[in-house]
Design a protein around this motif. Structure first.
Motif, PDB file in Angstrom:
ATOM      1  N   GLU A   1       0.816  -1.218   0.000  1.00 58.44           N
ATOM      2  CA  GLU A   1       0.000   0.000   0.000  1.00 58.44           C
ATOM      3  C   GLU A   1       0.850   1.269   0.000  1.00 58.44           C
TER       4      GLU A   1
ATOM      5  N   SER B   1       2.845   4.375  -1.218  1.00 64.87           N
ATOM      6  CA  SER B   1       2.785   5.178  -2.445  1.00 64.87           C
ATOM      7  C   SER B   1       4.112   5.079  -3.192  1.00 64.87           C
ATOM      8  N   GLU B   2       4.078   5.389  -4.480  1.00 62.11           N
ATOM      9  CA  GLU B   2       5.286   5.275  -5.300  1.00 62.11           C
ATOM     10  C   GLU B   2       6.409   6.193  -4.812  1.00 62.11           C
TER      11      GLU B   2
ATOM     12  N   ARG C   1       2.663  13.496  -1.217  1.00 67.58           N
ATOM     13  CA  ARG C   1       1.694  12.446  -1.502  1.00 67.58           C
ATOM     14  C   ARG C   1       0.979  12.011  -0.220  1.00 67.58           C
TER      15      ARG C   1
ATOM     16  N   ALA D   1      -3.037  12.172   0.505  1.00 71.32           N
ATOM     17  CA  ALA D   1      -3.798  11.002   0.931  1.00 71.32           C
ATOM     18  C   ALA D   1      -4.580  11.302   2.207  1.00 71.32           C
TER      19      ALA D   1
END
Length: 367
Positions: free
Chosen positions: A11, A13-14, A87, A91
């Motif tokens: 899960e 993030s990149e 990011r 989120a």
């Protein structure tokens, strides 16, 4: 040291995944264990275990401590950290929005138990009242409840607007924090770097004397001996005498080595001015300086000892001699066996000034 790394959480993030992988690469390249990494950065071993395994995004302070402790691409690492934290903030904001109930026109969206009970009633219920013996509603009464049904939906819209405003306010705060941090960093970078006191780092200055200002002064205490060059030498028995010159101070002086007490050397210029270097103890000494700024004035050094005396050649325009001849800077004393290899034919004339007997002896090392 290389590590057998666990798989990063799916899960993640990149940007956070790339940051964790880069942190792992830096640790392995530095050959550090978790304990060594913790010791260098002053952050706990458990904290680094969470950051390296993607359980948390590394803090900015810990990131800067890592940059200061190991060799890495600081610019790329900071860029990855910014992307990961941005990011994460996005989120968080999206999570706050989706946590609110959906606002739709369905009766199930009623906000209070009373409204929910009203909304869950079947639309044909008024007709059922007539069957039970209750008077049937008129057309106006029937149409009234029909117009009132949307009320719960309209009542919910301010709640949605408030939720959206909260999310927007959160984003504004996050952006404001980033801008404030960026401004603080820029201010810190633009701030003048404190300088050490002038006493600790003195600025270069001119020599304490020059030309006539150096006349009859000590070449060592004035600093003129730092760039001194030997222009002429002459051997008298075992004794060697020197004509020394400082281009910075524009001054010349005599030096004598390999002698004994009472041996001496005299520097004389073509105007008759002179200074004496007498050995009072030890085996060497040097004289005070003469003004050598005028290129037309000649200088020579004569040495005296019980076995006899002799002089160097007379030299004029000492600055040009230094400029045109690769004469090394160094002490007056020659290497063993050098003798008078640099000397020119001597001038048989002797100086007219006798060595003073009451002159204090300078430091024995000739400048």
């Amino acid at each position: 040291m290389a590590s057998a790394w666990k798989d990063l959480p799916e899960e993640l993030s990149e940007p956070a995944r790339l940051l964790a992988q880069e942190l792992r690469t830096i640790k392995d390249a530095a050959g550090l264990s978790l304990s060594e990494l913790a010791g260098r950065t002053h952050y706990s071993r458990a904290s680094w275990e969470r950051w390296l395994n993607g359980k948390r995004v590394v803090t900015e302070q810990a990131l800067e401590a890592l940059i200061g402790a190991v060799d890495c691409d600081a610019t790329a690492l900071r860029r990855l950290w910014r992307q990961a934290t941005e990011r994460a903030a996005e989120a968080t904001a999206v999570g706050a929005t989706t946590a609110e109930p959906a606002v739709t026109g369905a009766p199930a969206a009623a906000g209070t138990p009373e409204e929910a009970a009203t909304a869950e009633e079947p639309a044909a219920e008024p007709a059922d009242g007539a069957v039970s013996g209750e008077p049937a509603p008129t057309a106006e009464e029937a149409s009234g409840p029909a117009r009132a049904e949307p009320a719960p939906v309209w009542w919910r819209r301010p709640v949605a607007l408030v939720s959206g405003a909260v999310v927007l306010a959160l984003l504004v705060v996050l952006v404001g924090l980033r801008v404030s941090r960026h401004d603080d960093e820029a201010s810190a970078a633009d701030a003048p770097t404190p300088t050490a006191p002038a006493v600790a780092r003195p600025a270069p200055s001119d020599p304490p004397c020059r030309a006539v200002g150096c006349a009859h002064k000590d070449p060592k205490s004035t600093g003129c001996g730092k760039d001194a060059r030997t222009l002429q030498t002459q051997v008298i028995g075992k004794v060697v005498v020197y004509l020394r010159y400082s281009r910075t101070c524009q001054a010349a002086w005599a030096a004598i080595t390999e002698g004994e007490p009472k041996d001496y050397a005299v520097i004389t210029d073509s105007t008759g001015d002179s200074e004496t270097a007498m050995i009072h103890w030890g085996y060497d000494n040097y004289s005070a300086m003469l003004n050598a700024a005028d290129p037309s004035i000649g200088f020579r050094v004569c040495g005296f000892q019980p076995a006899g005396h002799d002089c160097t050649a007379t030299v004029t325009d000492l600055a040009s001699v230094v400029a045109s001849t690769p004469i090394p800077i160094g002490p007056a004393s020659p290497p063993p066996g050098a003798g008078a290899a640099a000397a020119t034919p001597s001038d048989p004339a002797t100086p007219t000034q006798a060595p003073p007997t009451d002159q204090p002896s300078p430091a024995p090392s000739a400048p």
